[in-house]
Design an enzyme around this catalytic site. Structure first.
Site, mmCIF file in Angstrom:
data_model
loop_
_atom_site.group_PDB
_atom_site.id
_atom_site.type_symbol
_atom_site.label_atom_id
_atom_site.label_comp_id
_atom_site.label_asym_id
_atom_site.label_seq_id
_atom_site.Cartn_x
_atom_site.Cartn_y
_atom_site.Cartn_z
ATOM 1 N N SER A 40 -3.415 -1.513 3.708
ATOM 2 C CA SER A 40 -3.564 -0.552 2.701
ATOM 3 C C SER A 40 -2.236 0.248 2.654
ATOM 4 O O SER A 40 -1.475 -0.063 3.674
ATOM 5 C CB SER A 40 -4.707 0.654 3.228
ATOM 6 O OG SER A 40 -4.154 1.397 4.183
ATOM 7 N N ASP A 41 -1.933 0.827 1.819
ATOM 8 C CA ASP A 41 -0.730 1.936 1.768
ATOM 9 C C ASP A 41 -1.056 3.015 2.460
ATOM 10 O O ASP A 41 -2.212 3.307 2.961
ATOM 11 C CB ASP A 41 -0.259 2.195 0.488
ATOM 12 C CG ASP A 41 1.239 2.361 0.288
ATOM 13 O OD1 ASP A 41 1.820 2.786 1.343
ATOM 14 O OD2 ASP A 41 1.977 2.401 -0.764
ATOM 15 N N TRP A 42 -0.121 3.928 2.912
ATOM 16 C CA TRP A 42 -0.280 5.135 3.632
ATOM 17 C C TRP A 42 -1.308 5.935 3.019
ATOM 18 O O TRP A 42 -1.415 6.480 2.018
ATOM 19 C CB TRP A 42 1.025 5.891 3.535
ATOM 20 C CG TRP A 42 0.859 7.227 4.340
ATOM 21 C CD1 TRP A 42 0.483 8.263 4.271
ATOM 22 C CD2 TRP A 42 1.625 7.214 5.879
ATOM 23 N NE1 TRP A 42 0.795 9.107 5.244
ATOM 24 C CE2 TRP A 42 1.381 8.540 6.385
ATOM 25 C CE3 TRP A 42 2.554 6.303 6.431
ATOM 26 C CZ2 TRP A 42 1.977 8.839 7.472
ATOM 27 C CZ3 TRP A 42 3.117 6.740 7.732
ATOM 28 C CH2 TRP A 42 2.955 8.017 8.219
#
Length: 757
Positions: free
Chosen positions: A298-300
């Site tokens: 995932s991204d942040w």
């Protein structure tokens, strides 16, 4: 575990891999060729999985952030350290340093029950200690070797400092210059971006990222992030299946074909479904259709943000949606770790899917060699840019610059010039590294200033400096000093542009002109009537004001990186003849956006003599500078392009046949120089409206004065066909007429006709 084995898929239309079928990656080729034996590390992964508890499995799917320069035991790192000791942590991001990573790794390897090593990730975007020009600038080189060189140097420096994994390359095609992250990508064209994405993956990973001078790469952001409405970061993207597959997906496919280890989900929605919960893209296309068996991160806080999107009710729901859609590792937020047991017990997620995700994480760790040697040699850590790294960064920066204007041959400057004025807010500034720089590298190894480099390049000249204006301020009080310096000098170099903080993530701009009073400074220098050169340092296309007409010469230098000043001086004084081309169109005004070369036609295309056609009343239909444009200190002439066959059966193309376009290019000037020959294709009539032009080939050639060369471009089904709106993916090559254009920009006018029967 069958989930670990790569699927080999065949295109429904029988074209080659480059035309849209799924090609196996490096890791899978051996498995496919040996008759079905276990893929690398499959037995090791299966054995380890059988000994893991549910908590340990969920821990492998968790990535937590570090704080760059902190050391274990500092107090604020307790959460990460405790998770490492308990075996409930798979990865840590934003961490580097041989001593720091070894200390944290020791907790996981020597104190946890199973001793599973941690995976350390970092945003190594265009450099670690040695910063190369920003990726958008690298695209301007139209040379994949520039991107490859950056990745090789970056990987060597970062891996020696304990980093295993970089969150790069970014391959988000965009038509939106207001978007700050355009600096981090390669511009508006999928063909150019695909070539550079593959090169950068190859540079980071080499023939295998087990070696101590390579990194696992990450293709991001999957997918269509560059289509954010209004250029506002994290914003909505509403996109058809055909545009998704023809514009946004090709660079990711190229990265997969190059063997990219991981993929990162994007922040945006895709036609109403957030990317982190989008099973169609993450599983349907990426994992099933393309057969990707690497790991999706995932991204942040991207999983957590499914709640804000209005897609998930709470953290547990977000974890369910993300995992089932295809996300394998959660960055920063902890929804899966916190809710995994409850979700499994209730049947909302399955043990099979958990094991699949964990196997992907463990497979990467085995491929990196972390189970055999989890530590780095602290005595071998690279602590500063080497002479060779600086040399490569300097060459890359100069190769990426684009000469936009050069009236009356103002450039190159003579090294024997008597006097020079160097003015502007970035003339004596080290703020030239660009977005996404490791903070420690900016502090320890700032960019070479342009003023200093100009003084070295012209040691006998009298060089006068005046700041003139601040980068963003409205105060014009310093302009008089700059004007006085210009009047007293033989020639003036005006260095203007954007501060680094104005581009990159969360740095969208509604006005993309020169900030503050910089345009007033340029106008005042022009009013002196003395020769001058404008050097632009920026992270995106700019709208260039009325001063353009009065500026004799304009050099687009972008944010050039560590060797910025030296590279700019190399080009200004002719040590390097600029040969870069624009990887993105420069609009005349913000109101003209989007303005890109690969747009689709309308039923009423522009006609200057007909009001009722597609246009603005107050602007020409063209950009200020088109995609692919760039000048040189020499001149080139292209011969008449030739086509190997004017008619070709569609069936032959589908079976891998090609036709060839060839053209001669000659240096007709007095200096050795570079030209980028470009090939564009237009499908005259198709079942889905096609772009008026699509770049399908480019070649940068270096020629001495008077010399010539022949450039050849093969064209296959992948260059002439397109993806339809079928959600299951249909690549179609239709019979009909194709126009081929050969030239040195997207406005190329040498035309050929190809008929597919």
């Amino acid at each position: 575990m069958p989930e670990l084995r790569r699927r080999t898929l065949l295109s429904a239309i029988g074209v080659t891999a480059a035309a849209g079928s799924v090609a196996t990656s490096q890791a899978t080729v051996a498995h496919a060729a040996d008759g079905g034996r276990e893929a690398p590390y499959e037995s090791e992964v299966r054995s380890l999985l059988s000994r893991m508890t549910l908590e340990e499995k969920l821990g492998q799917l968790q990535q937590l952030p570090w704080a760059y320069d902190l050391n274990p035991g500092s107090g604020s790192t307790k959460e990460v350290e405790d998770a490492a000791r308990s075996g409930r942590l798979g990865s840590v991001l934003s961490i580097f340093g041989a001593r720091t990573t070894n200390a944290l790794q020791k907790l996981a390897v020597e104190e946890s029950r199973l001793g599973i090593p941690l995976l350390f990730g970092l945003d190594v975007i265009h450099g670690f200690w040695t910063n190369f020009p920003i990726p958008l600038a690298q695209a301007a080189a139209f040379d994949p070797d520039v991107a490859r060189s950056d990745a090789e140097v970056s990987a060597k420096e970062a891996r020696s400092n304990g980093v295993h994994w970089t969150f790069a390359p970014m391959m988000d095609v965009t038509h939106e210059p207001r978007w700050g992250r355009i600096a981090e990508g390669n511009g508006e064209d999928p063909c150019l971006t695909s070539r550079l994405a593959a090169a950068k993956v190859e540079g980071y990973q080499g023939s295998g990222y087990r070696t101590k001078d390579r990194l696992a790469a990450c293709a991001k952001h999957f997918v269509a992030y560059g289509g954010a409405e209004g250029g506002r970061d994290y914003n909505t993207v509403d996109v058809s299946e055909s545009r998704l597959r023809n514009l946004y997906l090709p660079p990711f496919k190229a990265a997969l074909d190059a063997g990219v280890a991981t993929v990162m989900a994007s922040f945006n929605t895709i036609s109403g479904v957030p990317a982190h919960g989008n099973a169609h893209t993450l599983t349907g296309i990426l994992k099933k259709e393309w057969g990707f068996e690497g790991m999706v991160v995932s991204d942040w806080t991207g999983v957590q943000e499914l709640i804000a999107h209005g897609f998930a009710e709470d953290g547990a729901d977000a974890a369910r949606l993300a995992l089932n859609a295809g996300v394998d590792m959660e960055m920063t937020s902890t929804n899966l770790l916190t809710n995994g047991r409850k979700l499994l017990r209730s049947g909302k997620i399955t043990e099979k899917r958990i094991d699949d995700a964990v196997a992907r994480v463990l497979g990467l760790k085995y491929a990196l060699g972390l189970f055999d040697d989890p530590y780095v040699d602290e005595s071998a850590a690279i602590t500063e840019p080497s002479a060779n790294a600086r040399k490569a960064a300097r060459a890359a920066a100069a190769r990426s610059m684009v000469l936009l204007k050069n009236d009356a041959g103002v450039l190159p400057l003579s090294r024997s010039v008597g006097s020079l004025a160097v003015v502007g807010p970035f003339a004596d500034s080290a703020d030239l590294l660009g977005t996404w720089v490791v903070p420690a590298s900016a502090e320890k190894f700032p960019a070479v200033k342009i003023l200093d480099a100009v003084k070295r390049a012209a040691p006998d000249a009298k060089v006068t400096y005046a700041r003139g204006v601040d980068p963003e301020g409205a105060d014009t009080g310093g302009i008089d000093e700059a004007v006085a310096a210009a009047k007293a000098a033989d020639v003036t170099v005006v260095v203007v542009g954007e501060p680094t903080a104005m581009s990159g993530e969360a740095s969208a701009r509604s006005d993309i002109s020169l900030p503050g009073a910089q345009e007033k400074l340029v106008t005042a220098i022009a009013a002196t009537g003395k020769p001058f050169v404008v050097v632009l340092v920026n992270g995106r296309p700019l709208t260039i004001g009325d001063w353009l007409e009065r500026a004799p010469a304009v050099l687009e230098a972008w944010h050039p990186g560590t060797e910025a000043g030296n590279a700019v001086a190399d080009v200004l004084f002719g040590a390097v003849n600029p040969g870069g081309k624009l990887p993105v169109s420069f609009p005349r005004t913000v109101g003209q956006i989007p303005i890109h070369y690969n747009h689709e036609s309308t039923g009423r295309p522009y006609d200057a003599n007909n009001k009722y056609t597609s246009k603005y009343l107050d602007l020409p239909p063209t950009p200020q500078f088109p995609f692919g444009f760039g000048l040189s200190y020499t001149t080139f002439d292209l011969g008449t392009p030739k086509l190997s066959r004017a008619n070709v059966p569609a069936g032959a193309l589908r079976k891998g046949d090609t036709v060839e376009v060839s053209v001669s290019v000659r240096n007709t000037g007095d200096h050795t120089g570079d030209e980028v020959v470009q090939l564009y294709v237009r499908d005259v009539a198709a079942s889905i409206t096609q772009p008026v032009r699509r770049l399908r080939g480019f070649k940068r050639v270096t020629l001495d004065a008077g010399r010539s060369a022949t450039v050849r471009f093969p064209l296959g089904a992948e260059d002439l066909g397109f993806w339809t709106n079928d959600p299951n993916g249909e690549f179609r090559l239709e019979e009909g007429t194709f126009k081929l254009y050969v030239g040195t920009s997207s406005t190329a006018d040498a035309e050929l006709t190809l008929t597919v029967t």
